[in-house]
Design a protein around this motif. Structure first.
Motif, PDB file in Angstrom:
ATOM      1  N   VAL A 194      30.847 -31.290 -20.656  1.00 43.80           N
ATOM      2  CA  VAL A 194      30.949 -32.070 -21.888  1.00 43.80           C
ATOM      3  C   VAL A 194      30.160 -31.429 -23.027  1.00 43.80           C
ATOM      4  N   MET A 195      30.607 -31.741 -24.257  1.00 43.26           N
ATOM      5  CA  MET A 195      29.842 -31.440 -25.468  1.00 43.26           C
ATOM      6  C   MET A 195      29.262 -32.756 -25.963  1.00 43.26           C
ATOM      7  N   VAL A 196      28.021 -32.717 -26.459  1.00 44.06           N
ATOM      8  CA  VAL A 196      27.353 -33.952 -26.881  1.00 44.06           C
ATOM      9  C   VAL A 196      26.769 -33.799 -28.280  1.00 44.06           C
ATOM     10  N   LEU A 197      27.073 -34.770 -29.119  1.00 45.63           N
ATOM     11  CA  LEU A 197      26.469 -34.906 -30.447  1.00 45.63           C
ATOM     12  C   LEU A 197      25.359 -35.942 -30.375  1.00 45.63           C
ATOM     13  N   LYS A 198      24.352 -35.797 -31.223  1.00 44.78           N
ATOM     14  CA  LYS A 198      23.246 -36.751 -31.211  1.00 44.78           C
ATOM     15  C   LYS A 198      23.615 -38.060 -31.894  1.00 44.78           C
ATOM     16  N   GLY A 199      24.515 -37.989 -32.864  1.00 49.45           N
ATOM     17  CA  GLY A 199      24.889 -39.205 -33.577  1.00 49.45           C
ATOM     18  C   GLY A 199      26.144 -38.996 -34.401  1.00 49.45           C
ATOM     19  N   PHE A 200      26.523 -40.029 -35.149  1.00 49.73           N
ATOM     20  CA  PHE A 200      27.672 -39.943 -36.033  1.00 49.73           C
ATOM     21  C   PHE A 200      27.384 -38.977 -37.184  1.00 49.73           C
ATOM     22  N   VAL A 201      28.413 -38.304 -37.635  1.00 46.08           N
ATOM     23  CA  VAL A 201      28.289 -37.430 -38.800  1.00 46.08           C
ATOM     24  C   VAL A 201      28.079 -38.313 -40.034  1.00 46.08           C
ATOM     25  N   SER A 202      27.032 -38.055 -40.783  1.00 46.36           N
ATOM     26  CA  SER A 202      26.689 -38.832 -41.985  1.00 46.36           C
ATOM     27  C   SER A 202      26.305 -40.267 -41.660  1.00 46.36           C
ATOM     28  N   LEU A 210      20.841 -38.841 -24.354  1.00 44.01           N
ATOM     29  CA  LEU A 210      20.815 -37.579 -23.611  1.00 44.01           C
ATOM     30  C   LEU A 210      19.897 -36.560 -24.285  1.00 44.01           C
ATOM     31  N   PHE A 211      19.928 -36.534 -25.618  1.00 46.43           N
ATOM     32  CA  PHE A 211      19.031 -35.628 -26.343  1.00 46.43           C
ATOM     33  C   PHE A 211      17.576 -35.956 -26.018  1.00 46.43           C
ATOM     34  N   SER A 212      17.264 -37.250 -25.945  1.00 46.37           N
ATOM     35  CA  SER A 212      15.890 -37.656 -25.631  1.00 46.37           C
ATOM     36  C   SER A 212      15.540 -37.356 -24.183  1.00 46.37           C
ATOM     37  N   GLN A 213      16.473 -37.623 -23.274  1.00 45.57           N
ATOM     38  CA  GLN A 213      16.207 -37.416 -21.854  1.00 45.57           C
ATOM     39  C   GLN A 213      15.833 -35.971 -21.539  1.00 45.57           C
ATOM     40  N   PHE A 214      16.535 -35.017 -22.186  1.00 48.12           N
ATOM     41  CA  PHE A 214      16.287 -33.613 -21.908  1.00 48.12           C
ATOM     42  C   PHE A 214      15.369 -32.963 -22.942  1.00 48.12           C
ATOM     43  N   GLY A 215      14.854 -33.758 -23.870  1.00 49.67           N
ATOM     44  CA  GLY A 215      13.920 -33.229 -24.866  1.00 49.67           C
ATOM     45  C   GLY A 215      14.536 -32.177 -25.763  1.00 49.67           C
ATOM     46  N   ILE A 216      15.796 -32.351 -26.136  1.00 45.08           N
ATOM     47  CA  ILE A 216      16.492 -31.353 -26.951  1.00 45.08           C
ATOM     48  C   ILE A 216      16.017 -31.443 -28.396  1.00 45.08           C
ATOM     49  N   SER A 240      25.613 -44.397 -20.242  1.00 44.00           N
ATOM     50  CA  SER A 240      24.979 -43.098 -20.408  1.00 44.00           C
ATOM     51  C   SER A 240      24.151 -42.751 -19.173  1.00 44.00           C
ATOM     52  N   MET A 241      24.208 -41.499 -18.789  1.00 48.66           N
ATOM     53  CA  MET A 241      23.370 -41.021 -17.690  1.00 48.66           C
ATOM     54  C   MET A 241      21.897 -41.207 -18.021  1.00 48.66           C
ATOM     55  N   ALA A 242      21.573 -41.204 -19.324  1.00 49.81           N
ATOM     56  CA  ALA A 242      20.178 -41.302 -19.761  1.00 49.81           C
ATOM     57  C   ALA A 242      19.705 -42.743 -19.925  1.00 49.81           C
ATOM     58  N   ALA A 272      17.496 -30.420 -13.400  1.00 46.55           N
ATOM     59  CA  ALA A 272      18.152 -29.879 -14.583  1.00 46.55           C
ATOM     60  C   ALA A 272      17.524 -28.574 -15.034  1.00 46.55           C
ATOM     61  N   VAL A 273      18.385 -27.685 -15.515  1.00 49.08           N
ATOM     62  CA  VAL A 273      17.957 -26.426 -16.127  1.00 49.08           C
ATOM     63  C   VAL A 273      18.557 -26.384 -17.523  1.00 49.08           C
ATOM     64  N   VAL A 274      17.724 -26.151 -18.528  1.00 48.38           N
ATOM     65  CA  VAL A 274      18.188 -26.122 -19.916  1.00 48.38           C
ATOM     66  C   VAL A 274      17.890 -24.760 -20.518  1.00 48.38           C
TER      67      VAL A 274
END
Length: 273
Positions: free
Chosen positions: A144-152, A195-201, A221-223, A234-236
């Motif tokens: 999957v591809m993941v965005l952090k939030g809605f655009v704008s 997901l961004f928070s879970q993996f510290g992205i 959400s998995m997170a 996990a490996v990032v």
């Protein structure tokens, strides 16, 4: 797609009051905008009393119990899946995460593994389209591809839909929003700040290879707190590089045959599969 948790519950409440709808890009925009407007109205109307009383506490307790009930949670989950399908079905034919729960896709990734590509709308469109094409080539719902939030932001979903359209159409000049029958890439794209928070992205692009994924509710959400029944592995890796190169780095660290096969697929090395 994963809605931001800030207005999630209220958006669900607003959607529950809305009728079923056909899946068209414009109607999806109107539908979600209407739900967000209703959510904000509910939020503005909610006021806490200055003093509490036993009757009020009892009523609040009953309301909370109803919200926590399995029947109500199932209704929320069903509405959430309907929202995601409404937004993303014009762009993708991938099954939902729930469709692969506990199963192994034919010649694909087991449900206990995920490959997550974290992206941002600020990245160059040409790079993002290459990633989408790569995911189409890998052809698996657990990639999957993941965005952090809605655009704008969440004020309107139109910028998000326009952004997705630019990513997903195979012919860049084709416009689904104009009613044209465009051919689209088959890629799974989600919006999930958790997901961004879970993996510290903190920077993108980033690629996460996740193993030991056992979710209690694959529709969530998995997170989401409490949704994993065991600790994940996990490996990032980070870097403005091709997906193939990022996977090679992950393979060097993990030796995963699944990752090796993904690299071979992207190279077109069919003899090695």
């Amino acid at each position: 797609m994963k809605l931001s948790n800030a207005l999630l519950s209220m958006v669900f409440c607003a959607f529950i009051c809305l009728p079923e709808t056909t899946v068209a890009t414009d109607s999806a925009v109107d539908l979600v905008n209407s739900a967000i407007d209703r959510a904000k109205q509910y939020q503005e109307q909610i006021a806490l009393p200055e003093q509490t009383n036993r009757e009020g506490e009892s009523a609040a307790g009953k309301a909370f119990e109803k919200f926590q009930s399995q029947a109500f949670q199932d209704k929320i989950a069903a509405e959430k899946e309907r929202i995601e399908n409404t937004l993303f079905r014009p762009f993708s034919s991938q099954p939902s995460a729930a469709a692969t729960d506990g199963k192994i896709c034919p010649d694909g990734w087991p449900a206990t593994e995920r490959l997550i590509l974290f992206i941002s709308s600020s990245m160059p469109l040409s790079v993002l389209r290459t990633y989408v094409k790569n995911i189409d080539t890998l052809d698996d719902p657990n990639v999957v591809m993941v965005l952090k939030g809605f655009v704008s932001g969440m004020q309107t979903v139109r910028p998000t839909l326009d952004f997705l359209e630019q990513l997903m159409v195979r012919e860049r000049n084709c416009r689904l929003s104009e009613g044209k029958p465009c051919d689209v890439y088959d890629a799974n794209i989600q919006i999930d700040p958790l997901l961004f928070s879970q993996f510290g992205i903190q920077q993108v692009p980033a690629v996460a290879y996740v193993r030991n994924v056992k979710m209690i509710d694959a529709r969530q959400s998995m997170a989401l707190e409490g949704n994993l029944s065991q600790e994940i592995d996990a490996v990032v890796v980070y870097g403005d590089a091709s997906l193939e190169y990022s996977l090679e780095r992950i393979f060097d660290e993990t030796g995963s045959p699944r990752i090796k096969k993904a690299v071979q697929t992207l190279r077109g090395d069919f003899y090695a599969q």
